[in-house]
Design a protein around this motif. Structure first.
Motif, mmCIF file in Angstrom:
data_model
loop_
_atom_site.group_PDB
_atom_site.id
_atom_site.type_symbol
_atom_site.label_atom_id
_atom_site.label_comp_id
_atom_site.label_asym_id
_atom_site.label_seq_id
_atom_site.Cartn_x
_atom_site.Cartn_y
_atom_site.Cartn_z
ATOM 1 N N PRO A 77 -2.766 -7.561 3.200
ATOM 2 C CA PRO A 77 -2.969 -7.220 4.620
ATOM 3 C C PRO A 77 -3.579 -5.844 4.826
ATOM 4 C CG PRO A 77 -0.618 -7.576 4.115
ATOM 5 C CD PRO A 77 -1.374 -7.834 2.861
ATOM 6 N N GLY A 107 -13.146 -3.824 7.502
ATOM 7 C CA GLY A 107 -14.581 -3.649 7.786
ATOM 8 C C GLY A 107 -15.505 -4.367 6.816
ATOM 9 N N ALA A 154 -13.840 5.620 7.316
ATOM 10 C CA ALA A 154 -13.746 4.542 6.320
ATOM 11 C C ALA A 154 -15.052 3.773 6.214
ATOM 12 C CB ALA A 154 -12.610 3.586 6.704
ATOM 13 N N MET A 190 -22.422 2.129 -1.661
ATOM 14 C CA MET A 190 -22.750 0.785 -2.168
ATOM 15 C C MET A 190 -24.263 0.585 -2.192
ATOM 16 S SD MET A 190 -21.701 -2.930 -0.564
ATOM 17 C CE MET A 190 -22.588 -2.768 0.991
ATOM 18 N N HIS A 238 -3.963 -3.731 13.998
ATOM 19 C CA HIS A 238 -4.400 -4.751 13.034
ATOM 20 C C HIS A 238 -4.581 -6.107 13.729
ATOM 21 C CE1 HIS A 238 -4.752 -6.950 9.258
ATOM 22 N NE2 HIS A 238 -3.786 -7.770 9.677
ATOM 23 N N PRO A 263 -12.902 -4.541 -4.794
ATOM 24 C CA PRO A 263 -13.416 -3.278 -4.261
ATOM 25 C C PRO A 263 -13.061 -3.052 -2.800
ATOM 26 C CG PRO A 263 -15.178 -4.873 -4.436
ATOM 27 C CD PRO A 263 -13.977 -5.494 -5.096
ATOM 28 N N PHE A 264 -12.649 -4.107 -2.102
ATOM 29 C CA PHE A 264 -12.254 -3.956 -0.696
ATOM 30 C C PHE A 264 -10.734 -3.929 -0.542
ATOM 31 C CE2 PHE A 264 -16.594 -5.606 -0.310
ATOM 32 C CZ PHE A 264 -17.131 -4.708 0.611
ATOM 33 N N THR A 313 -20.099 2.428 2.415
ATOM 34 C CA THR A 313 -21.256 1.526 2.496
ATOM 35 C C THR A 313 -22.516 2.246 2.017
ATOM 36 O OG1 THR A 313 -20.144 0.685 4.465
ATOM 37 C CG2 THR A 313 -22.314 -0.197 3.993
ATOM 38 N N PHE A 326 -13.610 -8.318 13.875
ATOM 39 C CA PHE A 326 -14.397 -8.312 12.633
ATOM 40 C C PHE A 326 -14.667 -9.744 12.162
ATOM 41 C CE2 PHE A 326 -12.759 -4.010 12.697
ATOM 42 C CZ PHE A 326 -13.844 -3.276 12.243
ATOM 43 N N LYS A 361 0.835 -1.205 0.000
ATOM 44 C CA LYS A 361 0.000 0.000 0.000
ATOM 45 C C LYS A 361 0.868 1.252 0.000
ATOM 46 C CE LYS A 361 -3.360 2.495 2.832
ATOM 47 N NZ LYS A 361 -4.746 2.396 3.268
ATOM 48 N N ALA A 378 -15.078 2.945 -2.989
ATOM 49 C CA ALA A 378 -13.725 3.470 -2.773
ATOM 50 C C ALA A 378 -13.079 3.305 -4.151
ATOM 51 C CB ALA A 378 -12.990 2.656 -1.721
ATOM 52 N N PHE A 396 -7.055 2.718 -5.038
ATOM 53 C CA PHE A 396 -6.070 2.787 -3.956
ATOM 54 C C PHE A 396 -4.690 2.768 -4.583
ATOM 55 C CE2 PHE A 396 -7.768 -1.546 -4.376
ATOM 56 C CZ PHE A 396 -6.630 -2.269 -4.685
HETATM 57 C C1 HEM Z 1 -9.569 -0.305 3.925
HETATM 58 C C2 HEM Z 1 -13.221 -0.327 0.722
HETATM 59 C C3 HEM Z 1 -16.424 -0.503 4.405
HETATM 60 C C4 HEM Z 1 -12.798 0.164 7.530
HETATM 61 C C5 HEM Z 1 -10.289 -0.322 2.744
HETATM 62 C C6 HEM Z 1 -9.705 -0.362 1.423
HETATM 63 C C7 HEM Z 1 -10.723 -0.360 0.530
HETATM 64 C C8 HEM Z 1 -11.957 -0.329 1.278
HETATM 65 C C9 HEM Z 1 -10.606 -0.366 -0.989
HETATM 66 C C10 HEM Z 1 -8.199 -0.382 1.095
HETATM 67 C C11 HEM Z 1 -7.682 1.014 0.909
HETATM 68 C C12 HEM Z 1 -6.236 1.100 0.487
HETATM 69 O O1 HEM Z 1 -5.613 0.121 0.095
HETATM 70 O O2 HEM Z 1 -5.712 2.220 0.544
HETATM 71 C C13 HEM Z 1 -14.396 -0.390 1.453
HETATM 72 C C14 HEM Z 1 -15.712 -0.495 0.865
HETATM 73 C C15 HEM Z 1 -16.608 -0.560 1.901
HETATM 74 C C16 HEM Z 1 -15.856 -0.475 3.138
HETATM 75 C C17 HEM Z 1 -16.003 -0.516 -0.624
HETATM 76 C C18 HEM Z 1 -18.107 -0.687 1.883
HETATM 77 C C19 HEM Z 1 -18.802 -1.116 0.863
HETATM 78 C C20 HEM Z 1 -15.722 -0.362 5.583
HETATM 79 C C21 HEM Z 1 -16.292 -0.373 6.910
HETATM 80 C C22 HEM Z 1 -15.266 -0.159 7.788
HETATM 81 C C23 HEM Z 1 -14.052 -0.044 7.012
HETATM 82 C C24 HEM Z 1 -17.775 -0.559 7.221
HETATM 83 C C25 HEM Z 1 -15.309 -0.086 9.298
HETATM 84 C C26 HEM Z 1 -16.144 -0.746 10.028
HETATM 85 C C27 HEM Z 1 -11.621 0.097 6.807
HETATM 86 C C28 HEM Z 1 -10.306 0.220 7.420
HETATM 87 C C29 HEM Z 1 -9.376 0.068 6.385
HETATM 88 C C30 HEM Z 1 -10.140 -0.129 5.156
HETATM 89 C C31 HEM Z 1 -10.020 0.459 8.894
HETATM 90 C C32 HEM Z 1 -7.858 0.093 6.514
HETATM 91 C C33 HEM Z 1 -7.371 -1.323 6.744
HETATM 92 C C34 HEM Z 1 -5.854 -1.398 6.931
HETATM 93 O O3 HEM Z 1 -5.108 -0.822 6.140
HETATM 94 O O4 HEM Z 1 -5.438 -2.059 7.882
HETATM 95 N N1 HEM Z 1 -11.658 -0.315 2.634
HETATM 96 N N2 HEM Z 1 -14.530 -0.360 2.822
HETATM 97 N N3 HEM Z 1 -14.362 -0.171 5.683
HETATM 98 N N4 HEM Z 1 -11.489 -0.119 5.458
HETATM 99 FE FE1 HEM Z 1 -13.003 -0.357 4.174
#
Ligand code: HEM
Length: 461
Positions: free
Chosen positions: A402, A407, A264, A272, A100, A397-398, A269, A107, A69, A328, A331
């Motif tokens: 690591p 979430g 985040a 979505m 982490h 998309p997520f 959400t 989760f 990242k 999102a 990235f």
């Molecule tokens: C990381 C998408 C919902 C908390 C990410 C990343 C993406 C993403 C693409 C990676 C970002 C990167 O590489 O720079 C999404 C999408 C969601 C969603 C599309 C819903 C449809 C959530 C929810 C939470 C959350 C509900 C909290 C409860 C986080 C956190 C990270 C993260 C804390 C950082 C993880 C890390 O680097 O350790 N998300 N997210 N996200 N998301 Fe989500």
């Protein structure tokens, strides 16, 4: 010998600044991808930034042995409020490692199941609001889904009820957070020297950050003074220990992650759910199938946790929505081994220290993977049996590796539950049947100006 990465010619001093619309950068990047192909570069702020918009180079970027990242300029600004929280931490930061390992189990399937009742409570407030409004009141789809997702994450991560469905003015924390995110976006487009001339904006920015921190501090103090055995994210942060070192999160790390979860966890959400609603409204046969699935699995009684595991078509609709409109929208990745890397089988050089932005919307519509109908909404291709067969990096998309989204199970449970309750209770129709999708972009993307009507279904057994 590597080849020159294509890209639009820049101007002296300002580079490619005029090739990017600061209000909709994703749209600009997509147009540039149409012109220059699956990999291109732009000169921004005196530095080269690289962009990937096709499956083949993207699958190389997801190789964690070569790339990791990267914290792109927008995220660097978000660090002003969220510090070394999970989302904005630099690679290898100690705070990230501890948070982490401590929070990953929070989760897991059981803890997420434990959050079901609170998610249900908030979703019921949306259902009640729409029922009370009646079939003649236009609903701002994104606004109400934002209320839903904000209140759900706030209750689980902050033990705080924002009561967004009851108020016309936003909760002060929410207002500060939204303004902070907008200003973070603005700041990334300004040269550092120009920043000091924005005195009023800087003051407001700092005030917003202070307000978020003081709310987070109050919440933390309250929980420490009144310990509870609630199995929420707040307790996971306050009580949890790093399974590797036995360390606990520092107060600063806890507060950074409270703010991080809010940032985040809500817009992504809400986006979505808004896009899924849009696609269902534009695709009546998918709409009917989703509604029939809910009717046959849930019937007219309350949606229970077990039901949410038996709605494969609803899940396919969510997956297909996030393929077409990843909320999102991208990235960044950077070389991880301390030397230059290459992409496209050695054709293009990515210098060490540079960032590659992955333009998900283009990558996930690559006809080489999804065929000539890649731009169409076809949830069938995301039913489990087909989804499992997709190449590894074709649906991300997520995020990936690591640093992928911690979430995801939270968002998924919340999304399936909300859609099931909505389809069970209402017939939806677009307020403007001719509505054409256009996008509002902040750190995330949402459909702009999307309104609909919701007519209660009554007894439909
Ligand atoms: C990381 C998408 C919902 C908390 C990410 C990343 C993406 C993403 C693409 C990676 C970002 C990167 O590489 O720079 C999404 C999408 C969601 C969603 C599309 C819903 C449809 C959530 C929810 C939470 C959350 C509900 C909290 C409860 C986080 C956190 C990270 C993260 C804390 C950082 C993880 C890390 O680097 O350790 N998300 N997210 N996200 N998301 Fe989500």
């Amino acid at each position: 010998m590597s080849e020159e990465i294509p890209g639009p010619p820049g101007l002296p001093f300002v580079g490619n600044v005029f090739d990017i619309d600061p209000n909709n950068t994703i749209n600009s990047f997509s147009h540039l991808a149409d012109k220059y192909g699956p990999i291109f570069k732009l000169s921004v702020g005196g530095q080269w930034r690289y962009f990937v918009a096709g499956f083949e180079p993207f699958s190389e970027l997801t190789d964690d042995k070569r790339f990791r990242k990267g914290i792109a300029p927008a995220l660097k600004q978000v660090r002003n409020g969220a510090g070394s929280g999970l989302f904005t931490a630099f690679h290898g930061e100690h705070d990230w490692e501890i948070a982490h390992r401590t929070l990953l189990p929070a989760f897991g399937p059981l803890p997420i199941q434990n959050m079901f009742d609170e998610m249900y409570d908030i979703a019921s407030q949306l259902i009640l609001k729409w029922a009370r409004n009646g079939p003649g009141t236009p609903i701002s789809v994104t606004d109400d889904f934002t209320r839903l997702t904000l209140d759900s994450i706030a209750i689980c991560a902050l033990d705080t009820r924002f009561n967004s469905f009851a108020r016309t003015e936003q909760h002060p924390f929410v207002k500060a957070m939204v303004d902070f995110l907008v200003e973070s976006g603005n700041r990334q487009n300004r040269p550092a020297v120009a920043q000091m001339f924005y005195r009023e904006a800087n003051k407001k920015y700092n005030d917003d950050i202070n307000l978020m921190h003081s709310v987070a501090q109050e919440v933390l103090d309250r929980r420490r003074k009144n310990p509870s055995d609630k199995k929420d994210l707040l307790n996971a942060m306050v009580i949890g220990k790093d399974p590797k070192t036995g360390e606990q999160l520092s107060d600063e790390n806890i507060m950074n992650n409270m703010i991080t979860f809010l940032i985040a966890g809500h817009e992504t959400t809400a986006g979505m759910l808004s896009f899924t609603t849009y696609y269902l409204l534009k695709n009546p046969s998918a709409y009917r199938r989703a509604q029939q699935e809910v009717d046959s699995v849930v019937g007219t009684g309350p949606v229970k946790y077990e039901h949410t595991k038996k709605l494969p078509f609803i899940e396919a609709c969510l997956r297909e929505t996030l393929r077409l409109e990843p909320t999102a929208p991208g990235f960044s990745r950077e070389p991880s081994q301390g030397h230059d890397e290459t992409l496209c089988g050695g054709k293009y050089l990515i210098p060490d220290g540079s960032k590659v932005f992955c333009l998900l919307q283009k990558i996930q519509r690559d006809p080489a993977v999804f065929g000539e109908d890649a731009d169409e909404f076809k949830p069938e291709r995301m039913l489990d049996e087909n989804f499992q067969k997709l190449p590894g990096s074709s649906w991300k998309p997520f995020g990936t590796g690591p640093r992928g989204c911690i979430g995801r199970p939270f968002a998924w449970q919340e999304g399936v539950l909300a859609l099931a309750m909505i389809l069970q209770n209402f017939e939806l129709r677009l307020a403007d049947p001719g509505y054409q999708l256009h996008i509002k972009q902040t750190l995330t993307v949402k459909p702009a100006d999307l309104y609909m009507y919701a007519t209660p279904r009554g007894d439909h057994t």
